[in-house]
Design a protein around this motif. Structure first.
Motif, PDB file in Angstrom:
ATOM      1  N   MET A   1       0.828  -1.191   0.000  1.00 64.18           N
ATOM      2  CA  MET A   1       0.000   0.000   0.000  1.00 64.18           C
ATOM      3  C   MET A   1       0.873   1.255   0.000  1.00 64.18           C
ATOM      4  SD  MET A   1      -3.124   0.765   0.007  1.00 64.18           S
ATOM      5  CE  MET A   1      -4.374   1.836   0.504  1.00 64.18           C
ATOM      6  N   LYS A   2       1.972   1.192   0.752  1.00 66.51           N
ATOM      7  CA  LYS A   2       2.879   2.328   0.833  1.00 66.51           C
ATOM      8  C   LYS A   2       3.509   2.596  -0.541  1.00 66.51           C
ATOM      9  CE  LYS A   2       6.463   3.987   3.950  1.00 66.51           C
ATOM     10  NZ  LYS A   2       7.375   3.606   5.024  1.00 66.51           N
ATOM     11  N   LYS A   3       3.914   1.526  -1.260  1.00 68.07           N
ATOM     12  CA  LYS A   3       4.497   1.679  -2.586  1.00 68.07           C
ATOM     13  C   LYS A   3       3.485   2.260  -3.565  1.00 68.07           C
ATOM     14  CE  LYS A   3       8.112  -1.798  -2.701  1.00 68.07           C
ATOM     15  NZ  LYS A   3       8.599  -2.991  -3.403  1.00 68.07           N
ATOM     16  N   LEU A   4       2.243   1.839  -3.451  1.00 67.12           N
ATOM     17  CA  LEU A   4       1.194   2.339  -4.330  1.00 67.12           C
ATOM     18  C   LEU A   4       1.028   3.845  -4.156  1.00 67.12           C
ATOM     19  CD1 LEU A   4      -1.111   1.835  -6.347  1.00 67.12           C
ATOM     20  CD2 LEU A   4      -2.595   1.421  -4.386  1.00 67.12           C
ATOM     21  N   LEU A   5       0.987   4.312  -2.923  1.00 75.29           N
ATOM     22  CA  LEU A   5       0.833   5.746  -2.653  1.00 75.29           C
ATOM     23  C   LEU A   5       2.051   6.523  -3.155  1.00 75.29           C
ATOM     24  CD1 LEU A   5      -0.805   5.754   0.887  1.00 75.29           C
ATOM     25  CD2 LEU A   5      -1.885   6.242  -1.306  1.00 75.29           C
ATOM     26  N   LEU A   6       3.242   5.961  -2.965  1.00 77.04           N
ATOM     27  CA  LEU A   6       4.444   6.628  -3.453  1.00 77.04           C
ATOM     28  C   LEU A   6       4.461   6.686  -4.983  1.00 77.04           C
ATOM     29  CD1 LEU A   6       7.162   5.217  -1.029  1.00 77.04           C
ATOM     30  CD2 LEU A   6       6.227   7.530  -1.086  1.00 77.04           C
ATOM     31  N   ASN A   7       4.038   5.613  -5.619  1.00 76.59           N
ATOM     32  CA  ASN A   7       3.975   5.605  -7.088  1.00 76.59           C
ATOM     33  C   ASN A   7       2.952   6.608  -7.599  1.00 76.59           C
ATOM     34  OD1 ASN A   7       5.984   3.728  -7.565  1.00 76.59           O
ATOM     35  ND2 ASN A   7       4.590   1.985  -7.447  1.00 76.59           N
ATOM     36  N   ILE A   8       1.825   6.705  -6.948  1.00 73.73           N
ATOM     37  CA  ILE A   8       0.805   7.681  -7.345  1.00 73.73           C
ATOM     38  C   ILE A   8       1.350   9.098  -7.184  1.00 73.73           C
ATOM     39  CG2 ILE A   8      -1.442   8.661  -6.726  1.00 73.73           C
ATOM     40  CD1 ILE A   8      -2.365   5.789  -6.117  1.00 73.73           C
ATOM     41  N   ALA A   9       2.037   9.344  -6.078  1.00 73.85           N
ATOM     42  CA  ALA A   9       2.619  10.666  -5.848  1.00 73.85           C
ATOM     43  C   ALA A   9       3.666  10.982  -6.920  1.00 73.85           C
ATOM     44  CB  ALA A   9       3.235  10.728  -4.455  1.00 73.85           C
ATOM     45  N   LEU A  10       4.474   9.986  -7.294  1.00 77.85           N
ATOM     46  CA  LEU A  10       5.487  10.183  -8.331  1.00 77.85           C
ATOM     47  C   LEU A  10       4.844  10.504  -9.678  1.00 77.85           C
ATOM     48  CD1 LEU A  10       8.430  10.107  -9.241  1.00 77.85           C
ATOM     49  CD2 LEU A  10       8.167   7.647  -9.590  1.00 77.85           C
ATOM     50  N   VAL A  11       3.818   9.791 -10.033  1.00 78.86           N
ATOM     51  CA  VAL A  11       3.112  10.031 -11.295  1.00 78.86           C
ATOM     52  C   VAL A  11       2.488  11.425 -11.298  1.00 78.86           C
ATOM     53  CG1 VAL A  11       1.146   9.327 -12.694  1.00 78.86           C
ATOM     54  CG2 VAL A  11       2.711   7.601 -11.815  1.00 78.86           C
ATOM     55  N   LEU A  12       1.882  11.825 -10.212  1.00 75.67           N
ATOM     56  CA  LEU A  12       1.298  13.168 -10.128  1.00 75.67           C
ATOM     57  C   LEU A  12       2.365  14.251 -10.265  1.00 75.67           C
ATOM     58  CD1 LEU A  12      -1.379  12.724  -7.327  1.00 75.67           C
ATOM     59  CD2 LEU A  12      -1.777  13.101  -9.765  1.00 75.67           C
ATOM     60  N   ALA A  13       3.521  14.025  -9.630  1.00 76.34           N
ATOM     61  CA  ALA A  13       4.614  14.995  -9.728  1.00 76.34           C
ATOM     62  C   ALA A  13       5.088  15.116 -11.176  1.00 76.34           C
ATOM     63  CB  ALA A  13       5.761  14.584  -8.815  1.00 76.34           C
ATOM     64  N   LEU A  14       5.190  14.009 -11.883  1.00 75.69           N
ATOM     65  CA  LEU A  14       5.601  14.050 -13.293  1.00 75.69           C
ATOM     66  C   LEU A  14       4.584  14.775 -14.157  1.00 75.69           C
ATOM     67  CD1 LEU A  14       7.072  10.463 -13.756  1.00 75.69           C
ATOM     68  CD2 LEU A  14       8.322  12.615 -13.779  1.00 75.69           C
ATOM     69  N   VAL A  15       3.332  14.519 -13.919  1.00 77.91           N
ATOM     70  CA  VAL A  15       2.274  15.171 -14.700  1.00 77.91           C
ATOM     71  C   VAL A  15       2.303  16.678 -14.478  1.00 77.91           C
ATOM     72  CG1 VAL A  15      -0.226  15.429 -14.908  1.00 77.91           C
ATOM     73  CG2 VAL A  15       0.786  13.149 -14.830  1.00 77.91           C
ATOM     74  N   VAL A  16       2.457  17.087 -13.251  1.00 79.44           N
ATOM     75  CA  VAL A  16       2.484  18.521 -12.945  1.00 79.44           C
ATOM     76  C   VAL A  16       3.708  19.176 -13.572  1.00 79.44           C
ATOM     77  CG1 VAL A  16       2.750  20.187 -11.056  1.00 79.44           C
ATOM     78  CG2 VAL A  16       1.097  18.331 -10.853  1.00 79.44           C
ATOM     79  N   SER A  17       4.875  18.515 -13.493  1.00 75.70           N
ATOM     80  CA  SER A  17       6.090  19.119 -14.058  1.00 75.70           C
ATOM     81  C   SER A  17       5.985  19.247 -15.573  1.00 75.70           C
ATOM     82  CB  SER A  17       7.327  18.324 -13.658  1.00 75.70           C
ATOM     83  OG  SER A  17       7.345  17.074 -14.312  1.00 75.70           O
ATOM     84  N   VAL A  18       5.431  18.250 -16.252  1.00 80.45           N
ATOM     85  CA  VAL A  18       5.265  18.331 -17.701  1.00 80.45           C
ATOM     86  C   VAL A  18       4.265  19.419 -18.058  1.00 80.45           C
ATOM     87  CG1 VAL A  18       4.417  17.098 -19.726  1.00 80.45           C
ATOM     88  CG2 VAL A  18       5.952  15.949 -18.125  1.00 80.45           C
ATOM     89  N   SER A  19       3.195  19.502 -17.307  1.00 84.35           N
ATOM     90  CA  SER A  19       2.174  20.516 -17.569  1.00 84.35           C
ATOM     91  C   SER A  19       2.749  21.918 -17.391  1.00 84.35           C
ATOM     92  CB  SER A  19       0.991  20.305 -16.627  1.00 84.35           C
ATOM     93  OG  SER A  19       0.036  21.305 -16.805  1.00 84.35           O
TER      94      SER A  19
END
Length: 64
Positions: A1-19
């Motif tokens: 569960m912890k890895k899932l939340l970290l992966n989601i946070a990483l994906v969101l960070a990438l999306v925001v940086s690209v945007s």
């Protein structure tokens, strides 16, 4: 569960940086477009002034 939340946070960070990068590039492109339009408008004004001057010179030669 912890890895899932970290992966989601990483994906969101990438999306925001690209945007954000795309927004910055869009702003730079818009700035360039405005600058080019201003230069073209200035050139058009100069051309119109020269044509007006020539027209006035032609009128003054006709009335002599």
């Amino acid at each position: 569960m912890k890895k899932l939340l970290l992966n989601i946070a990483l994906v969101l960070a990438l999306v925001v940086s690209v945007s954000c990068r795309e927004t910055k590039e869009g702003a730079e492109n818009a700035s360039d477009a405005v600058e080019n339009a201003a230069e073209e408008a200035g050139e058009a004004i100069e051309d119109a002034a020269e044509e007006a001057e020539e027209a006035l010179e032609d009128l003054s030669l006709i009335h002599i």
